[in-house]
Design an enzyme around this catalytic site. Sequence first.
Site, PDB file in Angstrom:
ATOM      1  N   GLY A 231       0.812  -1.223   0.000  1.00 43.85           N
ATOM      2  CA  GLY A 231       0.000   0.000   0.000  1.00 43.85           C
ATOM      3  C   GLY A 231       0.839   1.263   0.000  1.00 43.85           C
ATOM      4  O   GLY A 231       0.668   2.159  -0.856  1.00 43.85           O
ATOM      5  N   ILE A 232       1.756   1.373   0.952  1.00 44.18           N
ATOM      6  CA  ILE A 232       2.583   2.589   1.049  1.00 44.18           C
ATOM      7  C   ILE A 232       3.591   2.642  -0.100  1.00 44.18           C
ATOM      8  O   ILE A 232       3.840   3.694  -0.683  1.00 44.18           O
ATOM      9  CB  ILE A 232       3.272   2.641   2.436  1.00 44.18           C
ATOM     10  CG1 ILE A 232       2.215   2.840   3.541  1.00 44.18           C
ATOM     11  CG2 ILE A 232       4.304   3.756   2.489  1.00 44.18           C
ATOM     12  CD1 ILE A 232       2.744   2.709   4.976  1.00 44.18           C
TER      13      ILE A 232
ATOM     14  N   ASN B  46      11.373   0.288   2.608  1.00 41.48           N
ATOM     15  CA  ASN B  46       9.941   0.283   2.934  1.00 41.48           C
ATOM     16  C   ASN B  46       9.391  -1.123   3.165  1.00 41.48           C
ATOM     17  O   ASN B  46       8.365  -1.271   3.837  1.00 41.48           O
ATOM     18  CB  ASN B  46       9.181   0.971   1.784  1.00 41.48           C
ATOM     19  CG  ASN B  46       7.690   0.763   1.872  1.00 41.48           C
ATOM     20  OD1 ASN B  46       7.035   1.313   2.740  1.00 41.48           O
ATOM     21  ND2 ASN B  46       7.140  -0.055   0.965  1.00 41.48           N
TER      22      ASN B  46
ATOM     23  N   TYR C  53       7.664  -7.205  16.121  1.00 39.25           N
ATOM     24  CA  TYR C  53       7.597  -6.081  15.173  1.00 39.25           C
ATOM     25  C   TYR C  53       8.099  -4.802  15.832  1.00 39.25           C
ATOM     26  O   TYR C  53       8.894  -4.049  15.250  1.00 39.25           O
ATOM     27  CB  TYR C  53       6.148  -5.946  14.708  1.00 39.25           C
ATOM     28  CG  TYR C  53       5.881  -4.853  13.699  1.00 39.25           C
ATOM     29  CD1 TYR C  53       6.299  -4.977  12.375  1.00 39.25           C
ATOM     30  CD2 TYR C  53       5.191  -3.706  14.057  1.00 39.25           C
ATOM     31  CE1 TYR C  53       6.033  -3.983  11.443  1.00 39.25           C
ATOM     32  CE2 TYR C  53       4.910  -2.713  13.133  1.00 39.25           C
ATOM     33  CZ  TYR C  53       5.335  -2.854  11.824  1.00 39.25           C
ATOM     34  OH  TYR C  53       5.058  -1.862  10.905  1.00 39.25           O
TER      35      TYR C  53
ATOM     36  N   LYS D 117      11.248  -2.533  14.700  1.00 36.18           N
ATOM     37  CA  LYS D 117      11.078  -1.128  14.285  1.00 36.18           C
ATOM     38  C   LYS D 117      11.808  -0.182  15.233  1.00 36.18           C
ATOM     39  O   LYS D 117      12.297   0.872  14.828  1.00 36.18           O
ATOM     40  CB  LYS D 117       9.590  -0.779  14.213  1.00 36.18           C
ATOM     41  CG  LYS D 117       8.829  -1.500  13.096  1.00 36.18           C
ATOM     42  CD  LYS D 117       9.388  -1.213  11.717  1.00 36.18           C
ATOM     43  CE  LYS D 117       8.472  -1.698  10.602  1.00 36.18           C
ATOM     44  NZ  LYS D 117       9.069  -1.518   9.264  1.00 36.18           N
TER      45      LYS D 117
ATOM     46  N   THR E  54      -3.690  -0.129   4.827  1.00 36.36           N
ATOM     47  CA  THR E  54      -3.063  -1.004   3.826  1.00 36.36           C
ATOM     48  C   THR E  54      -3.350  -2.455   4.200  1.00 36.36           C
ATOM     49  O   THR E  54      -3.922  -2.732   5.252  1.00 36.36           O
ATOM     50  CB  THR E  54      -1.521  -0.822   3.799  1.00 36.36           C
ATOM     51  OG1 THR E  54      -0.994  -1.356   5.023  1.00 36.36           O
ATOM     52  CG2 THR E  54      -1.090   0.619   3.643  1.00 36.36           C
TER      53      THR E  54
ATOM     54  N   GLN F 107      -0.030  11.417  23.092  1.00 37.54           N
ATOM     55  CA  GLN F 107      -0.901  11.228  24.270  1.00 37.54           C
ATOM     56  C   GLN F 107      -0.089  10.786  25.480  1.00 37.54           C
ATOM     57  O   GLN F 107       0.817   9.984  25.345  1.00 37.54           O
ATOM     58  CB  GLN F 107      -1.953  10.162  23.959  1.00 37.54           C
ATOM     59  CG  GLN F 107      -2.778  10.497  22.725  1.00 37.54           C
ATOM     60  CD  GLN F 107      -3.714   9.375  22.329  1.00 37.54           C
ATOM     61  OE1 GLN F 107      -4.893   9.412  22.649  1.00 37.54           O
ATOM     62  NE2 GLN F 107      -3.167   8.395  21.632  1.00 37.54           N
TER      63      GLN F 107
HETATM   64  N1  NAD Z   1       0.241   0.001   7.474  1.00 38.93           N
HETATM   65  C1  NAD Z   1       0.592   0.486   8.647  1.00 38.93           C
HETATM   66  O1  NAD Z   1      -0.254   0.699   9.535  1.00 38.93           O
HETATM   67  C2  NAD Z   1       2.043   0.833   8.930  1.00 38.93           C
HETATM   68  C3  NAD Z   1       2.305   1.658  10.021  1.00 38.93           C
HETATM   69  C4  NAD Z   1       3.622   1.985  10.309  1.00 38.93           C
HETATM   70  C5  NAD Z   1       4.658   1.519   9.517  1.00 38.93           C
HETATM   71  N2  NAD Z   1       4.379   0.720   8.458  1.00 38.93           N
HETATM   72  C6  NAD Z   1       5.510   0.240   7.665  1.00 38.93           C
HETATM   73  O2  NAD Z   1       5.396   0.758   6.347  1.00 38.93           O
HETATM   74  C7  NAD Z   1       6.012  -0.141   5.417  1.00 38.93           C
HETATM   75  C8  NAD Z   1       5.042  -0.461   4.293  1.00 38.93           C
HETATM   76  O3  NAD Z   1       3.933  -1.161   4.845  1.00 38.93           O
HETATM   77  P1  NAD Z   1       2.502  -1.292   4.151  1.00 38.93           P
HETATM   78  O4  NAD Z   1       1.520  -0.856   5.145  1.00 38.93           O
HETATM   79  O5  NAD Z   1       2.518  -0.685   2.792  1.00 38.93           O
HETATM   80  O6  NAD Z   1       2.400  -2.895   4.097  1.00 38.93           O
HETATM   81  P2  NAD Z   1       2.036  -3.881   2.898  1.00 38.93           P
HETATM   82  O7  NAD Z   1       1.889  -5.200   3.555  1.00 38.93           O
HETATM   83  O8  NAD Z   1       0.923  -3.336   2.087  1.00 38.93           O
HETATM   84  O9  NAD Z   1       3.363  -3.849   2.016  1.00 38.93           O
HETATM   85  C9  NAD Z   1       4.565  -4.433   2.449  1.00 38.93           C
HETATM   86  C10 NAD Z   1       5.312  -4.912   1.219  1.00 38.93           C
HETATM   87  O10 NAD Z   1       6.569  -5.453   1.638  1.00 38.93           O
HETATM   88  C11 NAD Z   1       6.824  -6.580   0.839  1.00 38.93           C
HETATM   89  N3  NAD Z   1       7.771  -7.490   1.477  1.00 38.93           N
HETATM   90  C12 NAD Z   1       7.572  -8.316   2.536  1.00 38.93           C
HETATM   91  N4  NAD Z   1       8.682  -9.036   2.763  1.00 38.93           N
HETATM   92  C13 NAD Z   1       9.589  -8.655   1.830  1.00 38.93           C
HETATM   93  C14 NAD Z   1      10.922  -9.035   1.549  1.00 38.93           C
HETATM   94  N5  NAD Z   1      11.558  -9.989   2.260  1.00 38.93           N
HETATM   95  N6  NAD Z   1      11.559  -8.421   0.517  1.00 38.93           N
HETATM   96  C15 NAD Z   1      10.921  -7.486  -0.207  1.00 38.93           C
HETATM   97  N7  NAD Z   1       9.667  -7.090  -0.003  1.00 38.93           N
HETATM   98  C16 NAD Z   1       9.010  -7.677   1.008  1.00 38.93           C
HETATM   99  C17 NAD Z   1       5.460  -7.250   0.657  1.00 38.93           C
HETATM  100  O11 NAD Z   1       5.460  -8.130  -0.456  1.00 38.93           O
HETATM  101  C18 NAD Z   1       4.560  -6.033   0.484  1.00 38.93           C
HETATM  102  O12 NAD Z   1       4.380  -5.690  -0.872  1.00 38.93           O
HETATM  103  C19 NAD Z   1       6.432  -1.365   6.236  1.00 38.93           C
HETATM  104  O13 NAD Z   1       7.797  -1.281   6.591  1.00 38.93           O
HETATM  105  C20 NAD Z   1       5.561  -1.259   7.480  1.00 38.93           C
HETATM  106  O14 NAD Z   1       6.133  -1.931   8.586  1.00 38.93           O
HETATM  107  C21 NAD Z   1       3.087   0.372   8.133  1.00 38.93           C
END
Ligand code: NAD
Length: 246
Positions: A17-18, A80, A145, A149, A182, A246
């Site tokens: 998503g991101i 990412n 996790y 992080k 996402t 908060q």
């Molecule tokens: N969605 C949230 O609420 C949130 C909040 C804070 C931080 N994040 C961080 O933002 C980033 C993006 O997350 P998102 O929400 O888009 O999640 P998402 O699950 O939509 O996307 C994550 C992507 O990472 C890829 N991935 C997983 N393992 C992998 C690997 N070994 N090599 C390459 N790619 C790999 C997946 O195939 C997927 O396309 C992540 O690091 C996540 O931890 C997300």
Amino acid sequence: MARLSGKVALITGASGGIGRAMTALFAAESAQVVASDLAAPEGGDAALALALDVTREEDWARAMDAVLDRFGRLDVLVNNAGLALTKSLEETTLEEWRRIMAVNLDGAFLGTRTAIGAMKETGGGAIVNLSSVAGIVGAPMLAAYSAAKGGLRLFTKSAALYCAERNYGIRVNSLHPGFTNTAMLDDITQAFGDAVTVKAKLARRQPLGRLAEPEEVARAALYLASDEATYMTGAELVLDGGFTAQ
Ligand SMILES: NC(=O)c1ccc[n+]([C@@H]2O[C@H](COP(=O)([O-])OP(=O)(O)OC[C@H]3O[C@@H](n4cnc5c(N)ncnc54)[C@H](O)[C@@H]3O)[C@@H](O)[C@H]2O)c1
């Protein structure tokens, strides 16, 4: 619409998503985007799509060769790719713990080390590490996790200081989104019941009263990646609707 003009930007986890939102925004801001994921991302606005498993050292070497062959430089890396695990600490296996560390932390380490090697040859660059609010505060069902992080937050600061000390011209910053709409958030919330209901409840608990959209996270990453942030390194940009205030 040219805030990344002339820059080559590699984004990992770009099918998520991101990652998709960043690919679209960075390309709209005139970057040449290299989109990568476990399988090469299809469609979208990337100039190049690559398969890159961030946990594999040989994948990083191959990806960087492909980027340098095609563009001759790398200006921006966004670490990412990420993986969450919503599970009781007592039930988390060592294998699960290690997988979460591998994707979220080893991946960013390998990416940062590889990118520094390329960026220092062409005068510098910007590295953006996707941490999380879970890297700032703990969460009872996200211990692995959160640990990964949180580790990424301090890895970022150490890498920033390392690059500054050596005058590489490379800035390294971490980005800390709150709950973002996402697939990952679907996975996290499913562990607590019906994802739609749990997400609605979660949204009401945020001071801004809603979840983040991937495009909002992409705009923060764009700032850190661009020359608007030239005095910013070793910093953490929190984007959480007020959650950690908060
Ligand atoms: N969605 C949230 O609420 C949130 C909040 C804070 C931080 N994040 C961080 O933002 C980033 C993006 O997350 P998102 O929400 O888009 O999640 P998402 O699950 O939509 O996307 C994550 C992507 O990472 C890829 N991935 C997983 N393992 C992998 C690997 N070994 N090599 C390459 N790619 C790999 C997946 O195939 C997927 O396309 C992540 O690091 C996540 O931890 C997300």
